[in-house]
Design an enzyme around this catalytic site. Structure first.
Site, PDB file in Angstrom:
ATOM      1  N   HIS A 133     -10.822 -61.192  55.158  1.00 32.51           N
ATOM      2  CA  HIS A 133     -10.908 -62.373  54.297  1.00 32.51           C
ATOM      3  C   HIS A 133     -11.322 -61.969  52.890  1.00 32.51           C
ATOM      4  O   HIS A 133     -10.786 -62.462  51.906  1.00 32.51           O
ATOM      5  CB  HIS A 133     -11.913 -63.367  54.883  1.00 32.51           C
ATOM      6  CG  HIS A 133     -12.157 -64.562  54.014  1.00 32.51           C
ATOM      7  ND1 HIS A 133     -13.150 -64.592  53.062  1.00 32.51           N
ATOM      8  CD2 HIS A 133     -11.527 -65.757  53.946  1.00 32.51           C
ATOM      9  CE1 HIS A 133     -13.126 -65.756  52.441  1.00 32.51           C
ATOM     10  NE2 HIS A 133     -12.152 -66.478  52.968  1.00 32.51           N
ATOM     11  N   HIS A 134     -12.302 -61.074  52.790  1.00 32.42           N
ATOM     12  CA  HIS A 134     -12.666 -60.528  51.490  1.00 32.42           C
ATOM     13  C   HIS A 134     -13.344 -59.171  51.669  1.00 32.42           C
ATOM     14  O   HIS A 134     -13.800 -58.829  52.760  1.00 32.42           O
ATOM     15  CB  HIS A 134     -13.571 -61.483  50.689  1.00 32.42           C
ATOM     16  CG  HIS A 134     -15.002 -61.535  51.159  1.00 32.42           C
ATOM     17  ND1 HIS A 134     -15.566 -62.659  51.706  1.00 32.42           N
ATOM     18  CD2 HIS A 134     -15.995 -60.605  51.169  1.00 32.42           C
ATOM     19  CE1 HIS A 134     -16.825 -62.428  52.025  1.00 32.42           C
ATOM     20  NE2 HIS A 134     -17.110 -61.174  51.715  1.00 32.42           N
ATOM     21  N   GLN A 211     -18.781 -54.242  51.931  1.00 39.92           N
ATOM     22  CA  GLN A 211     -18.901 -55.373  52.850  1.00 39.92           C
ATOM     23  C   GLN A 211     -17.514 -55.935  53.131  1.00 39.92           C
ATOM     24  O   GLN A 211     -16.745 -56.201  52.213  1.00 39.92           O
ATOM     25  CB  GLN A 211     -19.779 -56.474  52.247  1.00 39.92           C
ATOM     26  CG  GLN A 211     -19.965 -57.674  53.164  1.00 39.92           C
ATOM     27  CD  GLN A 211     -20.399 -58.914  52.407  1.00 39.92           C
ATOM     28  OE1 GLN A 211     -19.585 -59.714  51.968  1.00 39.92           O
ATOM     29  NE2 GLN A 211     -21.703 -59.077  52.241  1.00 39.92           N
ATOM     30  N   HIS A 213     -15.576 -58.974  55.255  1.00 33.07           N
ATOM     31  CA  HIS A 213     -15.594 -60.208  56.038  1.00 33.07           C
ATOM     32  C   HIS A 213     -14.291 -60.240  56.831  1.00 33.07           C
ATOM     33  O   HIS A 213     -13.205 -60.390  56.267  1.00 33.07           O
ATOM     34  CB  HIS A 213     -15.695 -61.419  55.109  1.00 33.07           C
ATOM     35  CG  HIS A 213     -15.553 -62.741  55.789  1.00 33.07           C
ATOM     36  ND1 HIS A 213     -15.499 -63.936  55.092  1.00 33.07           N
ATOM     37  CD2 HIS A 213     -15.449 -63.099  57.103  1.00 33.07           C
ATOM     38  CE1 HIS A 213     -15.372 -64.950  55.941  1.00 33.07           C
ATOM     39  NE2 HIS A 213     -15.328 -64.452  57.161  1.00 33.07           N
ATOM     40  N   HIS A 283     -13.100 -67.588  43.284  1.00 31.05           N
ATOM     41  CA  HIS A 283     -13.115 -67.509  44.747  1.00 31.05           C
ATOM     42  C   HIS A 283     -13.400 -68.876  45.344  1.00 31.05           C
ATOM     43  O   HIS A 283     -14.370 -69.540  44.976  1.00 31.05           O
ATOM     44  CB  HIS A 283     -14.163 -66.514  45.239  1.00 31.05           C
ATOM     45  CG  HIS A 283     -14.241 -66.425  46.737  1.00 31.05           C
ATOM     46  ND1 HIS A 283     -13.209 -65.923  47.505  1.00 31.05           N
ATOM     47  CD2 HIS A 283     -15.205 -66.802  47.620  1.00 31.05           C
ATOM     48  CE1 HIS A 283     -13.536 -65.975  48.784  1.00 31.05           C
ATOM     49  NE2 HIS A 283     -14.745 -66.521  48.887  1.00 31.05           N
ATOM     50  N   HIS A 285     -12.098 -71.118  49.311  1.00 28.32           N
ATOM     51  CA  HIS A 285     -11.337 -71.004  50.549  1.00 28.32           C
ATOM     52  C   HIS A 285     -10.138 -71.952  50.483  1.00 28.32           C
ATOM     53  O   HIS A 285      -9.569 -72.148  49.410  1.00 28.32           O
ATOM     54  CB  HIS A 285     -12.251 -71.251  51.740  1.00 28.32           C
ATOM     55  CG  HIS A 285     -13.336 -70.232  51.889  1.00 28.32           C
ATOM     56  ND1 HIS A 285     -14.291 -70.275  52.879  1.00 28.32           N
ATOM     57  CD2 HIS A 285     -13.612 -69.114  51.167  1.00 28.32           C
ATOM     58  CE1 HIS A 285     -15.105 -69.250  52.767  1.00 28.32           C
ATOM     59  NE2 HIS A 285     -14.722 -68.526  51.725  1.00 28.32           N
ATOM     60  N   MET A 355     -16.273 -72.244  49.898  1.00 25.23           N
ATOM     61  CA  MET A 355     -17.109 -71.566  48.897  1.00 25.23           C
ATOM     62  C   MET A 355     -16.594 -71.896  47.509  1.00 25.23           C
ATOM     63  O   MET A 355     -15.429 -72.271  47.333  1.00 25.23           O
ATOM     64  CB  MET A 355     -17.107 -70.043  49.094  1.00 25.23           C
ATOM     65  CG  MET A 355     -17.959 -69.533  50.213  1.00 25.23           C
ATOM     66  SD  MET A 355     -18.071 -67.721  50.165  1.00 25.23           S
ATOM     67  CE  MET A 355     -19.171 -67.441  51.556  1.00 25.23           C
TER      68      MET A 355
END
Length: 400
Positions: A133-134, A211, A213, A283, A285, A355
């Site tokens: 997703h990111h 990181q 997701h 950013h 969704h 978000m």
């Protein structure tokens, strides 16, 4: 011509620790040599949409040789050096994903070699939005887990309740500096000439932490996670301008079914350094229609950037390159959200939640007292924050 290049490179590296009048010449010369193609054309160009060229140029691909380093876990990892550039790849190892919306972190000790500082000047991602997703890349002194290579991270609801063989931890156990972000199959990114993110022992930013997701457990466990990584392109040559990121984020929102809402974010900038924006990123969704950011000074609104967050979530050029943000200016962002669902949607860490973020990448001159920049954040938003409560005049919004 080859002899001239060799002399220039020798002169550059002999004075790579110099400050003052020579450093900008250093950065310009090295960039010209490293990012020119076989026809002598400048390989660093930026369209009005994406920063693209430069990091995949023929001259950069050629004459690369692998150099071995060891990360904190003792495992051998490789970085490549080409034309004075040091590439640092942070790759997600094989992991079993227990469910959708799991957050993983993996670390890489920055291979500085004989240098005390490297300057990150570009990124090449390798991932697909069907799996990830990111991705967010942080620099920090102490990673969230020191005894393992990979862990569940960030304390998001999706991860903090995840059961599995990996430990849970934060992204970093020291202040985390965000240096890059990616989503929706965004392309490679190149910072402007002379601008870089400083990392390495002199900055206390010894690690890069990636990181990820995970969007789809099924696709990730079918081999997708082995194809998730990012390469940070760096140089040991001191850059005259250092980069930072300012993040505006809206929290605690909900949106009712079949409604359209503006989620506003407002903060007064209290920093002492002047910020020169050169790129922005949006950013959201599924419900995001448009995200925009402004500088407000004396009730005058100056657009930093705006973009449909359903497009590739890359960093895009700021069109007003003369814009400067000073102490006392206001930073105002807005996410236009349309809930097409028949249920309430709330803010959260799952890809089915929502978000609202506006990222501003900026530069400031490098000085002896300003060697690196911590990430700056503005975190507030709807339902308590509205532009009209802060300003008597409102901007003419961009078309979307």
């Amino acid at each position: 011509m080859v002899g001239l290049k060799a002399i220039c490179i020798l002169l550059i590296f002999c004075c790579h620790n110099c400050y003052g009048m020579f450093e900008e010449l250093q950065a310009s010369l090295l960039s010209a040599l490293a990012y020119s193609d076989n026809f002598g054309r400048d390989g660093i160009s930026a369209s009005d949409d994406f920063f693209k060229a430069g990091i995949e140029d023929t001259a950069i691909k050629s004459e690369a040789k692998a150099t071995e380093f060891e990360d904190n876990s003792g495992r051998s990892t490789s970085s490549s050096q080409s034309n004075g550039r040091i590439d640092i790849t942070v790759k997600m190892p094989h992991v079993t994903v227990p469910k959708d919306d799991t957050y993983f972190c993996t670390k890489k000790l920055i291979p500085v070699g004989n240098y005390s500082t490297l300057y990150i000047t570009g990124y090449t991602p390798h991932a697909t939005q069907s799996v990830a997703h990111h991705m967010l890349l942080y620099a920090c002194e102490i990673p969230g887990e020191e005894n393992v290579q990979t862990w569940y991270c960030d304390g998001m609801a999706a991860s903090s309740t995840t059961s599995g063989s990996l430990p849970h931890g934060s992204t970093c156990n020291s202040p985390a500096t965000l240096v890059w972000a990616w989503a929706k199959d965004a392309p490679s990114f190149k910072l402007p000439n002379g601008v870089g993110f400083p990392v390495g022992p002199s900055t206390k930013l010894k690690y890069l932490v990636l990181q990820v997701h995970v969007k789809s457990m099924v696709k990730a466990n079918a081999g997708g996670m082995e194809n998730v990584w990012v390469t940070a392109h760096s140089t040991p040559v001191p850059q005259p301008k250092i980069a930072g990121i300012y993040v505006s984020a809206s929290s605690y929102e909900t949106i009712k079914p079949n409604k359209t809402r503006n989620w506003d974010i407002v903060c007064k900038y209290k920093g002492n350094i002047e910020m020169h924006p050169f790129a922005f990123r949006t950013h959201a969704h599924k419900l995001g229609v448009e995200v925009m950011g402004y500088r407000v000074r004396d009730e005058k609104w100056s657009l930093i950037g705006h973009k449909n967050p359903q497009l590739p979530e890359a960093f895009y050029n700021v069109k007003n390159k003369k814009l400067v943000i000073k102490k006392g200016d206001w930073l105002a962002s807005r996410c236009v959200m349309h809930n097409f669902r028949n249920r309430v949607t709330k803010t959260g860490g799952k890809h089915t939640d929502e978000m609202c973020n506006f990222y501003m990448m900026y530069w400031t001159p490098r000085t002896k007292n300003t060697q690196s920049l911590a990430t700056k954040e503005c975190n507030n938003g709807y339902p308590w924050v509205h532009w009209r409560n802060y300003f008597t005049t409102l901007p003419k919004l961009p078309k979307y």
